[in-house]
Design a protein around this motif. Sequence first.
Motif, PDB file in Angstrom:
ATOM      1  N   ALA A   1       0.833  -1.203   0.000  1.00  0.00           N
ATOM      2  CA  ALA A   1       0.000   0.000   0.000  1.00  0.00           C
ATOM      3  C   ALA A   1       0.868   1.253   0.000  1.00  0.00           C
ATOM      4  CB  ALA A   1      -0.934  -0.010   1.212  1.00  0.00           C
ATOM      5  N   LYS A   2       1.981   1.210   0.730  1.00  0.00           N
ATOM      6  CA  LYS A   2       2.877   2.368   0.833  1.00  0.00           C
ATOM      7  C   LYS A   2       3.519   2.683  -0.520  1.00  0.00           C
ATOM      8  CE  LYS A   2       5.059   5.335   3.600  1.00  0.00           C
ATOM      9  NZ  LYS A   2       5.765   6.088   2.563  1.00  0.00           N
ATOM     10  N   VAL A   3       3.846   1.649  -1.285  1.00  0.00           N
ATOM     11  CA  VAL A   3       4.413   1.865  -2.623  1.00  0.00           C
ATOM     12  C   VAL A   3       3.410   2.593  -3.504  1.00  0.00           C
ATOM     13  CG1 VAL A   3       5.162   0.689  -4.729  1.00  0.00           C
ATOM     14  CG2 VAL A   3       6.009  -0.074  -2.504  1.00  0.00           C
ATOM     15  N   LEU A   4       2.124   2.244  -3.371  1.00  0.00           N
ATOM     16  CA  LEU A   4       1.084   2.873  -4.189  1.00  0.00           C
ATOM     17  C   LEU A   4       0.766   4.296  -3.723  1.00  0.00           C
ATOM     18  CD1 LEU A   4      -1.321  -0.210  -4.432  1.00  0.00           C
ATOM     19  CD2 LEU A   4       0.037   0.743  -6.302  1.00  0.00           C
ATOM     20  N   ASP A   5       0.942   4.559  -2.421  1.00  0.00           N
ATOM     21  CA  ASP A   5       0.623   5.887  -1.878  1.00  0.00           C
ATOM     22  C   ASP A   5       1.727   6.292  -0.898  1.00  0.00           C
ATOM     23  OD1 ASP A   5      -0.568   8.216  -1.095  1.00  0.00           O
ATOM     24  OD2 ASP A   5      -2.298   7.309  -0.126  1.00  0.00           O
ATOM     25  N   PRO A   6       2.903   6.683  -1.408  1.00  0.00           N
ATOM     26  CA  PRO A   6       4.075   6.897  -0.552  1.00  0.00           C
ATOM     27  C   PRO A   6       3.973   8.065   0.411  1.00  0.00           C
ATOM     28  CG  PRO A   6       4.542   7.522  -2.828  1.00  0.00           C
ATOM     29  CD  PRO A   6       3.214   6.855  -2.840  1.00  0.00           C
ATOM     30  N   THR A   7       3.050   9.014   0.195  1.00  0.00           N
ATOM     31  CA  THR A   7       2.977  10.186   1.084  1.00  0.00           C
ATOM     32  C   THR A   7       1.928  10.041   2.174  1.00  0.00           C
ATOM     33  OG1 THR A   7       1.361  11.283  -0.352  1.00  0.00           O
ATOM     34  CG2 THR A   7       3.696  11.704  -0.795  1.00  0.00           C
ATOM     35  N   ASN A   8       1.268   8.903   2.235  1.00  0.00           N
ATOM     36  CA  ASN A   8       0.206   8.707   3.229  1.00  0.00           C
ATOM     37  C   ASN A   8       0.833   8.563   4.620  1.00  0.00           C
ATOM     38  OD1 ASN A   8      -1.837   7.362   4.902  1.00  0.00           O
ATOM     39  ND2 ASN A   8      -2.989   7.217   2.990  1.00  0.00           N
ATOM     40  N   LYS A   9       0.569   9.537   5.497  1.00  0.00           N
ATOM     41  CA  LYS A   9       1.197   9.555   6.814  1.00  0.00           C
ATOM     42  C   LYS A   9       0.740   8.384   7.674  1.00  0.00           C
ATOM     43  CE  LYS A   9       2.031  14.524   7.224  1.00  0.00           C
ATOM     44  NZ  LYS A   9       1.738  15.746   8.012  1.00  0.00           N
ATOM     45  N   ALA A  10      -0.565   8.070   7.607  1.00  0.00           N
ATOM     46  CA  ALA A  10      -1.082   6.967   8.417  1.00  0.00           C
ATOM     47  C   ALA A  10      -0.425   5.645   8.017  1.00  0.00           C
ATOM     48  CB  ALA A  10      -2.603   6.871   8.259  1.00  0.00           C
ATOM     49  N   LEU A  11      -0.231   5.444   6.713  1.00  0.00           N
ATOM     50  CA  LEU A  11       0.423   4.225   6.243  1.00  0.00           C
ATOM     51  C   LEU A  11       1.884   4.175   6.687  1.00  0.00           C
ATOM     52  CD1 LEU A  11      -0.815   3.463   2.614  1.00  0.00           C
ATOM     53  CD2 LEU A  11      -0.790   1.913   4.560  1.00  0.00           C
TER      54      LEU A  11
END
Length: 437
Positions: free
Chosen positions: A134-144
């Motif tokens: 998930a982090k690779v798909l949305d690298p700026t997501n703080k919660a992730l």
Amino acid sequence: MSVPSMSGFAMMSPHRAVLEANPDDDAGQVRLLEELQSRGRAAVGAKSWMDAKLLYEKCLTMTGCSLVDKNKEAIFHSNLSLVENSMGEFEKARVAAEAATQDDPKYVKGWWRLGQALLALHRPEEALDAFSRAKVLDPTNKALTKLVAKTKKQVEEEKALMMETEGDKDSGKDATKTTVSMPAPPPKSVKSTKPAAAKSSSSSSAANATGDDDDDDSKLFTKSEPVRGYKVVNGKKTSYFHNELDEKSRELIGDIAPKKIENPAPTPAAANASKQGTSVWNTGGTWEERNVTEWAKKTLSDFLLQTTYTLPPSSPAPGAVARVEKVAKLDGHASVAVVRGKTRFIYEFCCKLEWELDKPDDELSCAGSLSIPDIDGTIALGEGYEIHDFGIESVSNPSVRPLVDRFVHRGGFHEALNEQIDDWVRHFKAEHGPKDA
């Protein structure tokens, strides 16, 4: 299209009408699917987990409709995983989330839900893999980012604990063990369980010879039943709590047997459904919904157009400002539902925005577009909204593209958009929620 069997809870649910509905044509199925989604979001917001489970399971029985795309199916599976996880059904939550990732491997929330279910199942290494995807798909997501770090720490701690445990086992291999033999327990005596012999036939024939067999209570009662409070009324055995009415009492009470109602009058909700514009499935009056889509579109557009972000002094272009220049597209709907006296806020929107980044004194200028496909009530405040289809359409200097990707696509501007949408959700609830007297 098969219809799921109705459970006892579904029979008592305020959503029974939509759960039982089964339109034959595609258009009717699409309308029903929208109604199910709307109610599912409201149920999640109200933490009515069983209602939400039934509604999303019904959604998944309808995904064979030719007008429903595969991405919708991924959303339904992801939402069902959220519900199952909240109900403590962690293995079912894992299966649903895994189905979401198979429906759409690029769906961030599907991997997120899978990680949450795996954590609940005490499988941290697999959860870390799901969160990392998930982090690779949305690298700026703080919660992730926090979840990945927290899970990674948990994996390391468990590995250290396992190594310590293995070390303790190795150190204990040379220790001598003493076996204590216990004497066998003495055999238990077995009591005879044979039933007592039956009475002789001569005694029964003697009883019949008296001619009292029709009035003898011994034919009706066992030895203990008279003590427990049984009696005979009109030749039938019943308890002492039985109240036998006399003729006068019967005349006073009259006939109190249940009566079948022929052609019952429609409920007020059903009678006024067409006048009020309520759902055709709301004949029971358990679900009242008011459409506020126009208000929601206008206010959400206003909030989005207020989004700005100034690049920090540490950036390569300090003082440059990114802003939403235009809401090019905003589709969806919003409503306020009252379910058995409780207010629910239902909304689902997708939008396409045109953005600009400029710094006049440095002749920096860049413009492009992006999409946010999933603005709805299943996303908690602070969780963040995914950006898709990010593109640069004009740029004064190609060398600034990494800057745009870092601060507009994946950085502060994205966070500013998240905050504006969250502020709109709070505004929606404050404007249309119950007012204090």
